[in-house]
Enzyme design. Structure first.
Site, PDB file in Angstrom:
ATOM      1  N   PRO A  17       0.790  -1.233   0.000  1.00 21.86           N
ATOM      2  CA  PRO A  17       0.000   0.000   0.000  1.00 21.86           C
ATOM      3  C   PRO A  17       0.822   1.283   0.000  1.00 21.86           C
ATOM      4  CG  PRO A  17       0.043  -0.968   2.185  1.00 21.86           C
ATOM      5  CD  PRO A  17       0.766  -1.928   1.300  1.00 21.86           C
ATOM      6  N   ASP A  40       3.470   1.537 -11.287  1.00 25.71           N
ATOM      7  CA  ASP A  40       2.202   2.275 -11.266  1.00 25.71           C
ATOM      8  C   ASP A  40       2.323   3.591 -10.514  1.00 25.71           C
ATOM      9  OD1 ASP A  40       0.650   0.483 -12.590  1.00 25.71           O
ATOM     10  OD2 ASP A  40      -0.178  -0.486 -10.806  1.00 25.71           O
ATOM     11  N   LYS A  62      -1.357   4.829 -13.790  1.00 18.93           N
ATOM     12  CA  LYS A  62      -2.730   5.188 -14.125  1.00 18.93           C
ATOM     13  C   LYS A  62      -3.379   5.681 -12.852  1.00 18.93           C
ATOM     14  CE  LYS A  62      -3.404   1.042 -15.691  1.00 18.93           C
ATOM     15  NZ  LYS A  62      -4.142  -0.160 -15.976  1.00 18.93           N
ATOM     16  N   ASP A  95      -1.812  -5.604  -3.907  1.00 19.75           N
ATOM     17  CA  ASP A  95      -1.669  -6.969  -4.395  1.00 19.75           C
ATOM     18  C   ASP A  95      -2.011  -6.976  -5.892  1.00 19.75           C
ATOM     19  OD1 ASP A  95      -1.627 -10.022  -3.440  1.00 19.75           O
ATOM     20  OD2 ASP A  95      -3.097  -9.763  -5.032  1.00 19.75           O
ATOM     21  N   ILE A  98      -5.645  -7.952  -7.093  1.00 18.86           N
ATOM     22  CA  ILE A  98      -6.848  -7.226  -6.688  1.00 18.86           C
ATOM     23  C   ILE A  98      -6.933  -5.909  -7.460  1.00 18.86           C
ATOM     24  CG2 ILE A  98      -8.078  -6.149  -4.755  1.00 18.86           C
ATOM     25  CD1 ILE A  98      -6.859  -8.304  -2.964  1.00 18.86           C
ATOM     26  N   ALA A 124      -4.578  -2.792  -0.083  1.00 18.55           N
ATOM     27  CA  ALA A 124      -4.933  -1.553   0.619  1.00 18.55           C
ATOM     28  C   ALA A 124      -5.925  -1.805   1.759  1.00 18.55           C
ATOM     29  CB  ALA A 124      -5.502  -0.541  -0.368  1.00 18.55           C
ATOM     30  N   MET A 176     -11.402   2.432  -5.214  1.00 17.24           N
ATOM     31  CA  MET A 176     -11.742   3.430  -6.244  1.00 17.24           C
ATOM     32  C   MET A 176     -13.161   3.959  -6.038  1.00 17.24           C
ATOM     33  SD  MET A 176      -9.944   1.556  -9.496  1.00 17.24           S
ATOM     34  CE  MET A 176     -10.159  -0.124  -8.934  1.00 17.24           C
TER      35      MET A 176
END
Ligand code: SAH
Length: 262
Positions: A17, A40, A62, A95, A98, A124, A176
């Protein structure tokens, strides 16, 4: 098992995380062995520091609404690097399995005959629960843990089975979900979940600027709008999040409460 990265191989590696100490030892070793790391937006700088000098670090991040590289381009970059004989680490927040678009990358590698492996990471939701000092499951009360993504394209409705999601015996870990708070509240309450259901929101879980808030389902849209900033945030919904009694809340708002870092 010590299994060095061979030239021409790809590892999808969970970066956890954010806190570099939450990396697995295997992830740390793989990052150190890579000749190229594709990472990322949510991968923290402390994690990238573990790469050897000379390792090529390629940002393919992203963040919602700010896609810098599309998924097909990322798939292609990884495969090309492996075919060129690089030792490839594809570093993903949390992970890889996920909400990490791993399947596309696994499929692209396999289609090109590139050996590909996965190193799991701390997701997370686990980090958020740890920050709250709470458990995601609760004996007798929260028997089920649901990983839910509430990412909606601008203007689109959320495609969620609300009846299934509104399970009073579940903890919903919503990824999200920040901009969908209103739709989550309406969907879940309409499907029967009480408005008083406890909700925790954790922003930047495990990072130095982690912020934690507790509220209730009917107040979630207001709380998300007023309390959360720009960082990644996880919403945890369900009885297991009735954590206020366990941890004192030094700062209280009328609608929700924030606990500062100890
Ligand atoms: N594979 C990642 C999830 C990727 S989806 C994992 O297992 O954690 C991205 C979403 O994850 C973010 O929008 C946010 O909801 C959540 N997230 C990732 N890192 C986070 C963090 N440090 N704190 C809170 N939420 C986080």
């Amino acid at each position: 098992m010590v299994d060095p990265i061979h030239p021409g191989e790809v590892w999808l590696v969970g970066a956890g995380p954010g806190d570099p100490e939450l990396l697995t030892r295997k992830a740390e070793r793989l990052i150190g062995e890579a000749s190229v790391v594709f990472y990322d937006a949510l991968v923290g700088p402390g994690v990238l520091d573990l790469a050897r000098p000379g390792t090529r670090l390629v940002h393919v991040g992203k963040r919602s609404g700010r896609h810098s590289k599309d998924q097909k381009t990322i798939d292609k970059l990884i495969v090309e690097a492996a075919l060129a004989g690089e030792r490839v680490v594809r570093l993903k927040g949390g992970d890889p399995s996920i909400f990490g678009r791993s399947t596309e990358e696994l499929t692209a590698c396999r289609a090109a005959g590139v050996p590909v492996h996965i190193c799991p990471g701390v997701t997370a939701a686990s980090a958020a629960a740890a920050g709250l000092g709470a458990s995601l499951t609760l004996r007798g009360l929260a028997r089920k843990l649901v990983f839910l993504t509430a990412h909606a394209q601008a203007g689109d409705k959320l495609d969620i089975d609300w009846q299934a999601a509104a399970d009073p015996q579940a903890t919903l870990a919503v990824y999200m979900g920040k901009s969908s708070a209103q739709m989550l509240t309406v969907g879940l309450i309409t499907a029967g979940l009480p408005g008083s259901t406890p909700v925790a929101m954790v922003e930047n879980a495990s990072l130095p600027d982690e912020r934690r808030f507790t509220t209730r389902l009917d107040l979630l849209p207001l709380a998300a709008r007023t309390a959360l900033g720009d960082g990644p945030a996880l919403l945890l919904i369900g009885e297991a999040m009735r954590v206020d009694e366990a941890v004192p809340a030094p700062l209280s708002y009328s609608a929700f409460s924030q606990r500062t870092m100890p």
